[in-house]
Design an enzyme around this catalytic site. Structure first.
Site, PDB file in Angstrom:
ATOM      1  N   ARG A 172      12.387  28.182  17.657  1.00 44.47           N
ATOM      2  CA  ARG A 172      12.819  27.896  17.213  1.00 44.47           C
ATOM      3  C   ARG A 172      12.691  26.808  16.203  1.00 44.47           C
ATOM      4  NH1 ARG A 172       9.496  24.084  21.786  1.00 44.47           N
ATOM      5  NH2 ARG A 172      11.283  22.446  20.941  1.00 44.47           N
ATOM      6  N   HIS A 173      13.384  25.905  15.305  1.00 46.00           N
ATOM      7  CA  HIS A 173      13.341  25.083  14.181  1.00 46.00           C
ATOM      8  C   HIS A 173      11.573  24.992  14.339  1.00 46.00           C
ATOM      9  CE1 HIS A 173      12.946  21.894  16.768  1.00 46.00           C
ATOM     10  NE2 HIS A 173      14.551  21.919  17.329  1.00 46.00           N
ATOM     11  N   ASN A 231      10.992  15.723  17.016  1.00 47.45           N
ATOM     12  CA  ASN A 231       9.287  16.252  18.381  1.00 47.45           C
ATOM     13  C   ASN A 231       8.028  15.072  17.508  1.00 47.45           C
ATOM     14  OD1 ASN A 231      10.214  19.711  16.444  1.00 47.45           O
ATOM     15  ND2 ASN A 231      10.872  18.409  18.678  1.00 47.45           N
ATOM     16  N   ARG A 270      17.799  20.289  11.573  1.00 46.48           N
ATOM     17  CA  ARG A 270      16.377  21.103  11.862  1.00 46.48           C
ATOM     18  C   ARG A 270      16.648  23.131  11.581  1.00 46.48           C
ATOM     19  NH1 ARG A 270      18.254  18.273  16.162  1.00 46.48           N
ATOM     20  NH2 ARG A 270      17.852  18.985  18.196  1.00 46.48           N
ATOM     21  N   GLU A 282      21.499  22.404  19.952  1.00 42.96           N
ATOM     22  CA  GLU A 282      20.982  22.091  21.534  1.00 42.96           C
ATOM     23  C   GLU A 282      21.491  21.836  22.004  1.00 42.96           C
ATOM     24  OE1 GLU A 282      18.839  22.511  23.201  1.00 42.96           O
ATOM     25  OE2 GLU A 282      16.744  21.946  22.613  1.00 42.96           O
ATOM     26  N   HIS A 316      17.109  25.751  18.710  1.00 45.14           N
ATOM     27  CA  HIS A 316      16.442  24.714  20.026  1.00 45.14           C
ATOM     28  C   HIS A 316      15.690  25.576  21.553  1.00 45.14           C
ATOM     29  CE1 HIS A 316      18.561  22.287  16.976  1.00 45.14           C
ATOM     30  NE2 HIS A 316      19.474  23.102  16.839  1.00 45.14           N
TER      31      HIS A 316
HETATM   32  O1  F6P Z   1      11.852  17.836  22.920  1.00 46.68           O
HETATM   33  C1  F6P Z   1      13.160  18.768  22.085  1.00 46.68           C
HETATM   34  C2  F6P Z   1      14.140  19.384  22.606  1.00 46.68           C
HETATM   35  O2  F6P Z   1      15.290  19.859  22.093  1.00 46.68           O
HETATM   36  C3  F6P Z   1      15.351  18.850  23.163  1.00 46.68           C
HETATM   37  O3  F6P Z   1      16.022  18.327  21.809  1.00 46.68           O
HETATM   38  C4  F6P Z   1      16.594  19.221  23.907  1.00 46.68           C
HETATM   39  O4  F6P Z   1      17.327  18.115  24.827  1.00 46.68           O
HETATM   40  C5  F6P Z   1      14.924  19.252  24.956  1.00 46.68           C
HETATM   41  O5  F6P Z   1      14.237  20.300  24.129  1.00 46.68           O
HETATM   42  C6  F6P Z   1      15.907  20.765  25.953  1.00 46.68           C
HETATM   43  O6  F6P Z   1      14.280  20.872  27.068  1.00 46.68           O
HETATM   44  P1  F6P Z   1      14.432  20.310  28.681  1.00 46.68           P
HETATM   45  O7  F6P Z   1      15.898  21.004  28.988  1.00 46.68           O
HETATM   46  O8  F6P Z   1      13.105  20.838  29.295  1.00 46.68           O
HETATM   47  O9  F6P Z   1      14.591  18.844  28.214  1.00 46.68           O
END
Ligand code: F6P
Length: 561
Positions: free
Chosen positions: A349-350, A356, A403, A423, A489
């Site tokens: 991940r970044h 975050n 990021r 992402e 991501h």
């Molecule tokens: O919180 C960081 C992140 O990369 C968000 O930008 C993204 O929506 C999420 O994680 C994805 O994870 P999840 O599917 O568990 O919400």
């Protein structure tokens, strides 16, 4: 009533083209099917029951006469647009042609995990068996494991039945399984090999008939015409089937395959290399004595001939349909790369982002101070992990978001930005915290919780959408001979990791992919990955960074609650 018709075609993110898209309400929509046709139609009325596709309607849609007995409607789904109370709704319908069983040339009716359970036909129509053919040491198991990862990831529950494992697990009394065991004149050996085959076949058929299994890969040499005829007789009329024959005449590739076999096969555990190599070559000779490559053009088959050398080719016979077509394309890429040189695939991940820190999802924020520390540590860590000995080039792939670009900025390697690595699109929830969503959009929050794989954010994406958009990235990773470091991501890396580790699609959205951790995947000769999690201590003194890394591996991604 039927006022709008769309033929499925390849275009990103269109409902018509996705085999596993979801409605705004988060329900799985139908998959591609026999004609690769998902027909979308708007209608007026309040219930989908009003949308009963009559013969004239279907003929109008398909622009061809329809024998109604040949067309079965498997799934309908309403409320794609317009909201629940809107008088205009959309409906999608999968059409499946019921041609003769086992005829892959005409039908591709594999139900996918992403489609609703097919109720239209007998069990057989939705099941497929892939039968491997080839001498020992020709990379059959590599192909099997790759196909398993790919098909499973696409939503087709896939099982791998390796007859060699059944053979090894038999009680043999005094009989040893050296090369003479495989000689066609060894009666006891033949009997035991037949028993292993029968057990594997029985288990496979049971698995296909009783569980959710959709594709079974039958991994054995199957080098004689009579053995293949036996399998064909067993399967014909029960399910779809195709053969994949792996042929290799390139000595360099063969030597490498043989050495891998000796190192990793349980058959040669504890046997010294020279003795093992001599025995393995004698075993291959025993098979070669009776080997008959497939020549019968009435079989459905894909032949892979010297593909790993880059000068090889494929012979594709009586193969068509959506899934078989995808398999051909996939094999074309995967077999070309093979296992030429030692390479690694790193996923990270970044570094921590400003979003975050604030617990906001999505966005395009910069990395934080902590994130910058990770970006600074990364070059040293990666350089230390590069395969030694050979000069294996490394490519760094990022998304187009700041990021990931910032995290990769100090890496002294060739870089490539992929939009497909961005992402998951959280749509109207982008920039919110999970708490905000739970409070302001409780129905959305609950819908995602109950089906994280299928749920699509309003105006955004689902994990299924992400799987679909990452397919070109997966294919490209498989094609590479170089090492690759992917800086992306959380959701994206769950999906990529899920592919390589054959994680079931439902579990993919719940994998934990921690920040500031390098996931190191090492391709193994059998097509599987060995994985190591390397958490980077971003506060460590640079001189102790690598020591900490080696002494502090963390557990593999687990399922978050
Ligand atoms: O919180 C960081 C992140 O990369 C968000 O930008 C993204 O929506 C999420 O994680 C994805 O994870 P999840 O599917 O568990 O919400």
């Amino acid at each position: 009533m039927w006022d709008h018709v769309t033929r499925a075609k390849d275009s990103e993110k269109s409902i018509e083209s996705t085999p596993r898209s979801t409605s705004a309400g988060g329900h799985a929509t139908p998959s591609f099917s026999a004609f690769n046709a998902v027909i979308k139609s708007s209608f007026s009325g309040t219930s989908s029951a009003e949308v009963s596709p009559s013969k004239p309607n279907l003929e109008k849609i398909l622009r061809q006469p329809v024998n109604f007995r040949d067309v079965v409607i498997t799934t309908t789904q309403s409320s794609i647009s317009g909201g629940l109370n809107s008088p205009t709704k959309s409906v999608e319908i999968d059409l499946h042609a019921s041609t003769s069983v086992g005829n892959l040339a005409e039908v591709d009716s594999l139900g996918s995990l992403y489609s609703e359970q097919p109720q239209y036909a007998s069990v057989q129509r939705s099941k497929m068996v892939i039968i491997m053919v080839g001498l020992p040491g020709r990379g059959k198991t590599f192909v099997c494991n790759k196909l398993k990862c790919y098909l499973n990831w696409l939503g087709h529950v896939t099982g791998h039945f390796n007859v060699g494992n059944y053979r090894r697990n038999q009680k043999l009394g005094d009989l040893t399984q050296d090369a003479s065991f495989f000689c066609h004149t060894n009666g006891a050996g033949l009997e035991l090999r037949q028993k292993a085959l029968d057990s594997a076949l029985d288990d496979m058929m049971r698995w296909l008939n009783t569980g959710s299994g959709q594709v079974a890969i039958f991994d054995a040499t199957n080098t004689t015409a009579s053995r293949r005829q036996l399998l064909r007789d067993k399967l014909h009329g029960r399910c779809q089937y195709l053969f994949i024959e792996s042929i290799c005449n390139d000595m360099e590739t063969l030597e490498r395959n043989y050495m891998n076999k000796l190192m990793y096969s349980p058959d040669y555990a504890g046997v010294n290399v020279e003795e093992a190599l001599r025995d393995f070559k004698a075993r291959i000779q025993a098979y070669e004595d009776v080997y008959e490559p497939i020549t019968d053009r009435s079989f459905h088959y894909i032949k892979l001939i010297d593909m790993v050398t880059g000068r090889g080719y494929m012979d594709i016979n009586r193969i068509s349909g959506y899934i078989p077509g995808k398999l051909v394309f996939f094999l074309m890429q995967v077999c070309r790369a093979g296992l030429g040189n030692a390479r690694k695939i790193w996923l990270t991940r970044h570094g921590e982002s400003e979003y975050n820190v604030l617990k906001l999802i999505g966005g395009d924020s910069n990395i934080s101070g902590e994130g910058e520390k990770y970006a600074t540590a990364l070059p040293k860590v990666l350089e230390a992990r590069l395969p030694q000995g050979e000069a294996t080039p490394l490519q760094v792939w990022t998304s187009t978001l700041k990021r990931t670009i910032q995290t990769a900025q100090h890496l002294p390697f060739a870089k490539l930005r992929w939009k497909a690595l961005d992402e998951i699109d959280a749509g109207v929830c982008d920039g919110m915290t999970y708490e905000d969503i739970a409070e302001k959009m409780p129905e959305e929050f609950a819908a995602r919780k109950s089906d994280k794989l299928g749920y699509r954010y309003p105006s955004g994406e689902s994990y299924m959408d992400v799987i679909q958009r990452l397919e070109p990235v997966i294919i490209e990773i498989e094609r590479q001979k170089d090492s690759v470091c992917i800086v992306a991501h959380q959701a994206i890396l769950r999906v990529i990791y899920g592919y390589f580790m054959a994680v079931s699609p439902e579990e993919i959205p719940r994998l934990s992919i921690p920040l500031h951790t390098l996931i190191e995947l090492t391709p193994m000769p059998d097509g599987q990955m060995s994985v190591q999690m390397l958490p980077v201590d971003i506060n460590a003194d640079p001189s102790t960074l690598l020591e900490n890394l080696a002494s502090n591996p963390s557990p593999l991604p687990v399922l978050a609650s």
